[in-house]
Write a protein that holds these residues in place. Structure first.
Motif, PDB file in Angstrom:
ATOM      1  N   ALA A  92     -17.445 -41.517   8.025  1.00 33.81           N
ATOM      2  CA  ALA A  92     -18.351 -40.614   7.419  1.00 33.81           C
ATOM      3  C   ALA A  92     -19.633 -41.180   8.025  1.00 33.81           C
ATOM      4  CB  ALA A  92     -18.220 -40.708   5.848  1.00 33.81           C
ATOM      5  N   THR A  93     -19.710 -42.608   8.003  1.00 31.19           N
ATOM      6  CA  THR A  93     -21.318 -43.123   8.259  1.00 31.19           C
ATOM      7  C   THR A  93     -21.157 -43.684   9.645  1.00 31.19           C
ATOM      8  OG1 THR A  93     -21.847 -43.477   6.136  1.00 31.19           O
ATOM      9  CG2 THR A  93     -23.082 -44.572   7.725  1.00 31.19           C
ATOM     10  N   PRO A  94     -21.604 -43.255  10.679  1.00 29.08           N
ATOM     11  CA  PRO A  94     -21.193 -44.002  12.099  1.00 29.08           C
ATOM     12  C   PRO A  94     -21.962 -45.291  11.996  1.00 29.08           C
ATOM     13  CG  PRO A  94     -22.006 -41.680  12.294  1.00 29.08           C
ATOM     14  CD  PRO A  94     -22.027 -42.000  11.028  1.00 29.08           C
ATOM     15  N   VAL A  95     -21.472 -46.331  12.541  1.00 29.80           N
ATOM     16  CA  VAL A  95     -22.031 -47.713  12.833  1.00 29.80           C
ATOM     17  C   VAL A  95     -22.167 -47.848  14.328  1.00 29.80           C
ATOM     18  CG1 VAL A  95     -22.161 -50.087  12.456  1.00 29.80           C
ATOM     19  CG2 VAL A  95     -21.430 -48.148  10.520  1.00 29.80           C
ATOM     20  N   PRO A  96     -23.160 -48.140  14.963  1.00 28.72           N
ATOM     21  CA  PRO A  96     -23.391 -48.253  16.645  1.00 28.72           C
ATOM     22  C   PRO A  96     -22.434 -49.671  16.854  1.00 28.72           C
ATOM     23  CG  PRO A  96     -25.311 -47.817  15.879  1.00 28.72           C
ATOM     24  CD  PRO A  96     -24.738 -47.805  14.577  1.00 28.72           C
ATOM     25  N   LYS A  97     -21.838 -49.809  17.680  1.00 29.19           N
ATOM     26  CA  LYS A  97     -20.853 -51.123  18.199  1.00 29.19           C
ATOM     27  C   LYS A  97     -21.988 -52.539  18.059  1.00 29.19           C
ATOM     28  CE  LYS A  97     -17.416 -52.895  20.945  1.00 29.19           C
ATOM     29  NZ  LYS A  97     -17.802 -54.561  20.645  1.00 29.19           N
ATOM     30  N   PRO A  98     -23.018 -52.340  18.768  1.00 30.63           N
ATOM     31  CA  PRO A  98     -23.687 -53.662  18.558  1.00 30.63           C
ATOM     32  C   PRO A  98     -24.150 -54.076  17.094  1.00 30.63           C
ATOM     33  CG  PRO A  98     -24.795 -52.070  20.103  1.00 30.63           C
ATOM     34  CD  PRO A  98     -23.649 -51.345  19.609  1.00 30.63           C
ATOM     35  N   VAL A  99     -24.535 -53.146  16.153  1.00 32.56           N
ATOM     36  CA  VAL A  99     -24.752 -53.215  14.716  1.00 32.56           C
ATOM     37  C   VAL A  99     -23.228 -53.701  14.143  1.00 32.56           C
ATOM     38  CG1 VAL A  99     -25.169 -52.340  12.704  1.00 32.56           C
ATOM     39  CG2 VAL A  99     -26.271 -51.671  14.759  1.00 32.56           C
ATOM     40  N   ALA A 100     -22.274 -53.177  14.431  1.00 34.10           N
ATOM     41  CA  ALA A 100     -21.043 -53.526  13.661  1.00 34.10           C
ATOM     42  C   ALA A 100     -20.484 -55.172  14.118  1.00 34.10           C
ATOM     43  CB  ALA A 100     -19.779 -52.451  14.283  1.00 34.10           C
ATOM     44  N   LEU A 132     -25.001 -57.503   5.700  1.00 34.42           N
ATOM     45  CA  LEU A 132     -25.179 -56.230   4.913  1.00 34.42           C
ATOM     46  C   LEU A 132     -26.417 -55.523   5.403  1.00 34.42           C
ATOM     47  CD1 LEU A 132     -23.946 -57.343   1.459  1.00 34.42           C
ATOM     48  CD2 LEU A 132     -22.727 -56.110   3.120  1.00 34.42           C
ATOM     49  N   ASN A 133     -27.308 -56.320   5.591  1.00 38.35           N
ATOM     50  CA  ASN A 133     -28.662 -55.621   5.820  1.00 38.35           C
ATOM     51  C   ASN A 133     -28.762 -54.735   7.171  1.00 38.35           C
ATOM     52  OD1 ASN A 133     -29.763 -56.713   3.367  1.00 38.35           O
ATOM     53  ND2 ASN A 133     -31.640 -57.329   4.435  1.00 38.35           N
ATOM     54  N   VAL A 134     -28.132 -55.362   7.890  1.00 40.62           N
ATOM     55  CA  VAL A 134     -27.905 -54.454   9.332  1.00 40.62           C
ATOM     56  C   VAL A 134     -27.176 -53.098   9.167  1.00 40.62           C
ATOM     57  CG1 VAL A 134     -28.193 -56.534  10.649  1.00 40.62           C
ATOM     58  CG2 VAL A 134     -26.113 -55.597  10.268  1.00 40.62           C
ATOM     59  N   LEU A 135     -26.428 -53.044   8.335  1.00 41.91           N
ATOM     60  CA  LEU A 135     -25.288 -51.878   8.239  1.00 41.91           C
ATOM     61  C   LEU A 135     -25.983 -50.780   7.432  1.00 41.91           C
ATOM     62  CD1 LEU A 135     -21.819 -53.525   7.060  1.00 41.91           C
ATOM     63  CD2 LEU A 135     -22.341 -52.466   9.339  1.00 41.91           C
ATOM     64  N   PRO A 136     -25.937 -49.536   7.832  1.00 42.28           N
ATOM     65  CA  PRO A 136     -26.448 -48.466   7.068  1.00 42.28           C
ATOM     66  C   PRO A 136     -25.960 -48.352   5.728  1.00 42.28           C
ATOM     67  CG  PRO A 136     -24.729 -47.398   8.759  1.00 42.28           C
ATOM     68  CD  PRO A 136     -24.941 -49.021   8.996  1.00 42.28           C
ATOM     69  N   GLN A 137     -24.634 -48.655   5.227  1.00 37.17           N
ATOM     70  CA  GLN A 137     -24.264 -48.787   3.952  1.00 37.17           C
ATOM     71  C   GLN A 137     -25.214 -49.625   3.021  1.00 37.17           C
ATOM     72  OE1 GLN A 137     -22.431 -49.013   6.628  1.00 37.17           O
ATOM     73  NE2 GLN A 137     -20.677 -47.801   6.469  1.00 37.17           N
ATOM     74  N   GLY A 138     -25.702 -50.572   3.959  1.00 33.45           N
ATOM     75  CA  GLY A 138     -26.610 -51.673   3.091  1.00 33.45           C
ATOM     76  C   GLY A 138     -27.861 -51.362   2.992  1.00 33.45           C
ATOM     77  N   ALA A 141     -22.522 -57.508  12.252  1.00 32.91           N
ATOM     78  CA  ALA A 141     -22.368 -57.605  10.987  1.00 32.91           C
ATOM     79  C   ALA A 141     -20.897 -58.430  10.964  1.00 32.91           C
ATOM     80  CB  ALA A 141     -22.003 -56.216  10.413  1.00 32.91           C
ATOM     81  N   PHE A 142     -19.971 -58.231  11.745  1.00 33.04           N
ATOM     82  CA  PHE A 142     -18.800 -58.836  11.824  1.00 33.04           C
ATOM     83  C   PHE A 142     -19.089 -60.463  12.306  1.00 33.04           C
ATOM     84  CE2 PHE A 142     -16.398 -54.874  12.749  1.00 33.04           C
ATOM     85  CZ  PHE A 142     -15.435 -55.057  11.400  1.00 33.04           C
ATOM     86  N   GLU A 143     -19.963 -60.489  13.165  1.00 33.28           N
ATOM     87  CA  GLU A 143     -20.211 -62.160  13.253  1.00 33.28           C
ATOM     88  C   GLU A 143     -20.580 -62.691  12.161  1.00 33.28           C
ATOM     89  OE1 GLU A 143     -22.947 -64.672  16.585  1.00 33.28           O
ATOM     90  OE2 GLU A 143     -23.741 -62.688  15.900  1.00 33.28           O
ATOM     91  N   HIS A 144     -21.545 -62.116  11.078  1.00 39.15           N
ATOM     92  CA  HIS A 144     -21.854 -62.903  10.017  1.00 39.15           C
ATOM     93  C   HIS A 144     -21.116 -62.477   8.819  1.00 39.15           C
ATOM     94  CE1 HIS A 144     -25.606 -62.461  12.215  1.00 39.15           C
ATOM     95  NE2 HIS A 144     -26.010 -63.308  11.734  1.00 39.15           N
ATOM     96  N   ALA A 145     -20.172 -61.580   8.942  1.00 39.64           N
ATOM     97  CA  ALA A 145     -19.159 -61.648   7.949  1.00 39.64           C
ATOM     98  C   ALA A 145     -18.018 -62.689   8.064  1.00 39.64           C
ATOM     99  CB  ALA A 145     -18.262 -60.251   7.977  1.00 39.64           C
TER     100      ALA A 145
END
Length: 251
Positions: free
Chosen positions: A141-149, A184-190, A152-156
């Motif tokens: 439902a909320t597209p997340v560009p791969k560089p952003v994902a 969380l801040n780099v994700l659109p959900q955040g 986010a994963f790197e910090h998660a």
């Protein structure tokens, strides 16, 4: 292997504590460091002595519970968690110093066990996203560009072990906090809590008594999950952005 272990023993938070020396033998190089401590504790129990208290859980390098300082280094000589450190990295006849995390925000509970609930309070201040209750949202439902994902994963990957705090000469939690903020801040959900999140979490970090960051870089060197030092700079930019927008702390 035969080893000499110098271990910090402290009966309670009120006890002064001190180093106690033990001799252990028959240690296999294939043992993990925690298995070696299990071996010592079995001998202590059979001798009628109190075993050494230390934190552990998954023993798979995932939960971050097993932190301790080994020969002056957080988690020991390898960049991994203590449970994934093996005795092949030591030699027969070695003397090994084993201490708990040393930080004002991590008070010793007993022996090698410290209270890391300060991390929980930092997370509680803003480590979440707001979502509608009810049915789960569609995954796409909320597209997340791969560089952003990827970022986010790197910090998660941060497991909250506390090695960054233990390694820092100031006892700073900036790397831990930045990992949670950036994740969380780099994700659109955040986005809805972007400004308040960084202000609240940095404020909570300061309230818990962690030291200030002077960019020595020891935190990133000790991190078993490789959280990059530049995460702190990213969080500082987020903090400045939030300050300029006048978001203010909500607590």
């Amino acid at each position: 292997m035969n080893l000499t272990l110098c271990i910090w023993r402290q009966r309670s938070p009120e006890d002064a504590g001190g180093m106690t020396t033990y001799e252990v033998s028959g240690i296999s190089e294939d043992m993990s460091f925690l298995e070696m401590l299990d071996h010592l504790n079995e001998e202590l129990i059979l001798a009628g002595d109190e075993p050494v208290a230390f934190d552990h859980d998954c023993r798979e390098g995932i939960c971050g519970a097993c932190g301790m300082v080994i020969n002056g280094r957080a988690h020991g000589p390898e960049r991994t968690t203590t449970c994934q450190l093996h005795m092949r990295h030591f030699s027969d006849g070695d003397t090994i110093d084993i201490e708990p995390w040393r930080a004002a925000a991590f008070p010793v509970v007993k022996d090698l066990v410290v209270d890391r609930s300060a991390f929980d309070r930092v997370i509680g201040a803003g480590g979440y996203v707001s979502v509608p209750t009810g049915s789960a949202p569609e995954a796409h439902a909320t597209p997340v560009p791969k560089p952003v994902a990827d970022l986010a994963f790197e910090h998660a990957e941060c497991i909250g072990c506390g090695a960054c705090v233990a390694a820092c000469p100031n006892g700073s939690a900036m790397l831990f906090t930045s990992a949670k903020v950036v994740h969380l801040n780099v994700l659109p959900q955040g986005a809805p809590e972007r400004e308040s999140r960084v202000l609240d979490m940095v404020g909570a970090m300061d309230d818990q008594g962690f030291g200030g960051c002077t960019n020595t870089g020891e935190c990133a060197t000790a991190c078993p999950k490789g959280i990059p030092l530049q995460s702190i700079a990213t969080m500082n930019r987020e903090y400045l952005r939030a300050t300029l927008k006048g978001a203010g702390r909500r607590r």
